[in-house]
Scaffold this motif. Structure first.
Motif, PDB file in Angstrom:
ATOM      1  N   MET A   1       8.995 -22.423   3.523  1.00  0.00           N
ATOM      2  CA  MET A   1       8.511 -21.729   4.717  1.00  0.00           C
ATOM      3  C   MET A   1       7.374 -20.808   4.323  1.00  0.00           C
ATOM      4  SD  MET A   1      10.032 -22.818   7.425  1.00  0.00           S
ATOM      5  CE  MET A   1       9.792 -21.574   8.661  1.00  0.00           C
ATOM      6  N   PRO A   2       6.698 -20.290   5.290  1.00  0.00           N
ATOM      7  CA  PRO A   2       5.476 -19.550   4.998  1.00  0.00           C
ATOM      8  C   PRO A   2       5.699 -18.087   4.635  1.00  0.00           C
ATOM      9  CG  PRO A   2       5.796 -19.648   7.350  1.00  0.00           C
ATOM     10  CD  PRO A   2       6.897 -20.474   6.717  1.00  0.00           C
ATOM     11  N   THR A   3       4.676 -17.562   4.017  1.00  0.00           N
ATOM     12  CA  THR A   3       4.520 -16.125   3.860  1.00  0.00           C
ATOM     13  C   THR A   3       3.376 -15.729   4.776  1.00  0.00           C
ATOM     14  OG1 THR A   3       5.261 -16.158   1.570  1.00  0.00           O
ATOM     15  CG2 THR A   3       3.948 -14.260   2.271  1.00  0.00           C
ATOM     16  N   ILE A   4       3.623 -14.801   5.663  1.00  0.00           N
ATOM     17  CA  ILE A   4       2.628 -14.364   6.640  1.00  0.00           C
ATOM     18  C   ILE A   4       2.099 -13.008   6.206  1.00  0.00           C
ATOM     19  CG2 ILE A   4       2.229 -13.732   9.048  1.00  0.00           C
ATOM     20  CD1 ILE A   4       4.603 -15.628   9.725  1.00  0.00           C
ATOM     21  N   ARG A   5       0.788 -12.897   6.086  1.00  0.00           N
ATOM     22  CA  ARG A   5       0.136 -11.655   5.682  1.00  0.00           C
ATOM     23  C   ARG A   5      -0.483 -11.026   6.921  1.00  0.00           C
ATOM     24  NH1 ARG A   5      -3.034 -10.166   0.570  1.00  0.00           N
ATOM     25  NH2 ARG A   5      -4.392  -8.499   1.320  1.00  0.00           N
ATOM     26  N   VAL A   6      -0.103  -9.778   7.200  1.00  0.00           N
ATOM     27  CA  VAL A   6      -0.614  -9.059   8.369  1.00  0.00           C
ATOM     28  C   VAL A   6      -1.424  -7.871   7.875  1.00  0.00           C
ATOM     29  CG1 VAL A   6       0.000  -7.790  10.459  1.00  0.00           C
ATOM     30  CG2 VAL A   6       1.389  -9.754   9.743  1.00  0.00           C
ATOM     31  N   GLU A   7      -2.717  -7.876   8.172  1.00  0.00           N
ATOM     32  CA  GLU A   7      -3.590  -6.765   7.825  1.00  0.00           C
ATOM     33  C   GLU A   7      -3.981  -6.074   9.119  1.00  0.00           C
ATOM     34  OE1 GLU A   7      -6.718  -7.668   4.953  1.00  0.00           O
ATOM     35  OE2 GLU A   7      -5.684  -9.562   4.578  1.00  0.00           O
ATOM     36  N   MET A   8      -3.802  -4.753   9.156  1.00  0.00           N
ATOM     37  CA  MET A   8      -4.118  -4.002  10.366  1.00  0.00           C
ATOM     38  C   MET A   8      -4.410  -2.555   9.986  1.00  0.00           C
ATOM     39  SD  MET A   8      -0.379  -3.993  12.089  1.00  0.00           S
ATOM     40  CE  MET A   8       1.077  -3.588  11.141  1.00  0.00           C
ATOM     41  N   PHE A   9      -5.050  -1.842  10.910  1.00  0.00           N
ATOM     42  CA  PHE A   9      -5.324  -0.437  10.649  1.00  0.00           C
ATOM     43  C   PHE A   9      -4.025   0.314  10.447  1.00  0.00           C
ATOM     44  CE2 PHE A   9      -9.374  -1.055  13.228  1.00  0.00           C
ATOM     45  CZ  PHE A   9     -10.162  -1.146  12.097  1.00  0.00           C
ATOM     46  N   GLU A  10      -4.059   1.273   9.536  1.00  0.00           N
ATOM     47  CA  GLU A  10      -2.878   2.095   9.300  1.00  0.00           C
ATOM     48  C   GLU A  10      -2.546   2.898  10.551  1.00  0.00           C
ATOM     49  OE1 GLU A  10      -4.004   4.556   6.007  1.00  0.00           O
ATOM     50  OE2 GLU A  10      -5.651   5.474   7.093  1.00  0.00           O
ATOM     51  N   GLY A  11      -1.297   3.324  10.634  1.00  0.00           N
ATOM     52  CA  GLY A  11      -0.885   4.160  11.752  1.00  0.00           C
ATOM     53  C   GLY A  11       0.204   3.572  12.615  1.00  0.00           C
ATOM     54  N   ARG A  12       0.570   2.302  12.376  1.00  0.00           N
ATOM     55  CA  ARG A  12       1.675   1.718  13.138  1.00  0.00           C
ATOM     56  C   ARG A  12       2.983   2.297  12.635  1.00  0.00           C
ATOM     57  NH1 ARG A  12      -2.820  -1.123  13.572  1.00  0.00           N
ATOM     58  NH2 ARG A  12      -3.092  -2.181  15.551  1.00  0.00           N
ATOM     59  N   THR A  13       3.939   2.431  13.515  1.00  0.00           N
ATOM     60  CA  THR A  13       5.239   2.969  13.135  1.00  0.00           C
ATOM     61  C   THR A  13       6.099   1.875  12.504  1.00  0.00           C
ATOM     62  OG1 THR A  13       6.287   2.445  15.246  1.00  0.00           O
ATOM     63  CG2 THR A  13       5.153   4.596  15.071  1.00  0.00           C
ATOM     64  N   VAL A  14       7.153   2.309  11.833  1.00  0.00           N
ATOM     65  CA  VAL A  14       8.115   1.357  11.274  1.00  0.00           C
ATOM     66  C   VAL A  14       8.723   0.524  12.398  1.00  0.00           C
ATOM     67  CG1 VAL A  14      10.323   1.156  10.059  1.00  0.00           C
ATOM     68  CG2 VAL A  14       8.604   2.777   9.259  1.00  0.00           C
ATOM     69  N   GLU A  15       8.989   1.147  13.539  1.00  0.00           N
ATOM     70  CA  GLU A  15       9.569   0.413  14.671  1.00  0.00           C
ATOM     71  C   GLU A  15       8.611  -0.681  15.158  1.00  0.00           C
ATOM     72  OE1 GLU A  15       9.395   3.811  14.534  1.00  0.00           O
ATOM     73  OE2 GLU A  15      11.499   4.159  14.060  1.00  0.00           O
ATOM     74  N   GLN A  16       7.315  -0.392  15.212  1.00  0.00           N
ATOM     75  CA  GLN A  16       6.340  -1.401  15.627  1.00  0.00           C
ATOM     76  C   GLN A  16       6.283  -2.552  14.631  1.00  0.00           C
ATOM     77  OE1 GLN A  16       3.063   1.422  16.008  1.00  0.00           O
ATOM     78  NE2 GLN A  16       2.854   0.839  18.167  1.00  0.00           N
ATOM     79  N   LYS A  17       6.307  -2.232  13.347  1.00  0.00           N
ATOM     80  CA  LYS A  17       6.286  -3.282  12.320  1.00  0.00           C
ATOM     81  C   LYS A  17       7.558  -4.109  12.371  1.00  0.00           C
ATOM     82  CE  LYS A  17       3.276  -0.809   9.146  1.00  0.00           C
ATOM     83  NZ  LYS A  17       3.171  -0.184   7.817  1.00  0.00           N
ATOM     84  N   ARG A  18       8.673  -3.463  12.593  1.00  0.00           N
ATOM     85  CA  ARG A  18       9.950  -4.179  12.701  1.00  0.00           C
ATOM     86  C   ARG A  18       9.903  -5.162  13.876  1.00  0.00           C
ATOM     87  NH1 ARG A  18      13.109   0.018  12.761  1.00  0.00           N
ATOM     88  NH2 ARG A  18      13.498  -0.035  10.523  1.00  0.00           N
ATOM     89  N   ALA A  19       9.398  -4.715  15.016  1.00  0.00           N
ATOM     90  CA  ALA A  19       9.306  -5.573  16.202  1.00  0.00           C
ATOM     91  C   ALA A  19       8.348  -6.733  15.960  1.00  0.00           C
ATOM     92  CB  ALA A  19       8.858  -4.754  17.411  1.00  0.00           C
ATOM     93  N   LEU A  20       7.220  -6.468  15.301  1.00  0.00           N
ATOM     94  CA  LEU A  20       6.271  -7.538  15.010  1.00  0.00           C
ATOM     95  C   LEU A  20       6.879  -8.540  14.025  1.00  0.00           C
ATOM     96  CD1 LEU A  20       3.515  -8.832  15.360  1.00  0.00           C
ATOM     97  CD2 LEU A  20       2.645  -7.269  13.598  1.00  0.00           C
ATOM     98  N   ALA A  21       7.575  -8.044  13.011  1.00  0.00           N
ATOM     99  CA  ALA A  21       8.222  -8.944  12.050  1.00  0.00           C
ATOM    100  C   ALA A  21       9.221  -9.861  12.751  1.00  0.00           C
ATOM    101  CB  ALA A  21       8.916  -8.129  10.959  1.00  0.00           C
ATOM    102  N   GLN A  22       9.989  -9.307  13.669  1.00  0.00           N
ATOM    103  CA  GLN A  22      10.959 -10.117  14.417  1.00  0.00           C
ATOM    104  C   GLN A  22      10.257 -11.170  15.263  1.00  0.00           C
ATOM    105  OE1 GLN A  22      14.295 -10.014  14.068  1.00  0.00           O
ATOM    106  NE2 GLN A  22      14.407 -11.774  15.428  1.00  0.00           N
ATOM    107  N   ALA A  23       9.209 -10.758  15.976  1.00  0.00           N
ATOM    108  CA  ALA A  23       8.487 -11.695  16.846  1.00  0.00           C
ATOM    109  C   ALA A  23       7.819 -12.803  16.037  1.00  0.00           C
ATOM    110  CB  ALA A  23       7.453 -10.938  17.681  1.00  0.00           C
TER     111      ALA A  23
END
Length: 67
Positions: A1-23
């Protein structure tokens, strides 16, 4: 299965990253099959001064439109 690399501006919360990881995991499993445990997601927080588009740093002040 894949490894997905997400690059984005700093400042997202842990909750936002958790939700994105789930989606992203759900979308990957739905599209490619496999199990959620096989999907790896890496988050890279990038400072605005370390990212440029069109030759301009994102940390630079916006220029008013000419006219």
């Amino acid at each position: 299965m894949p490894t997905i690399r997400v690059e984005m501006f700093e400042g997202r919360t842990v909750e936002q990253k958790r939700a994105l990881a789930q989606a992203l995991t759900e979308a990957t499993v739905r599209t490619l099959g496999g199990s959620p445990e096989a999907v790896d997601i890496l988050f890279y927080d990038v400072a605005r001064q370390d990212w440029a588009t069109g030759g301009k740093l994102w940390s630079d002040p916006a220029q008013p439109p000419a006219g």
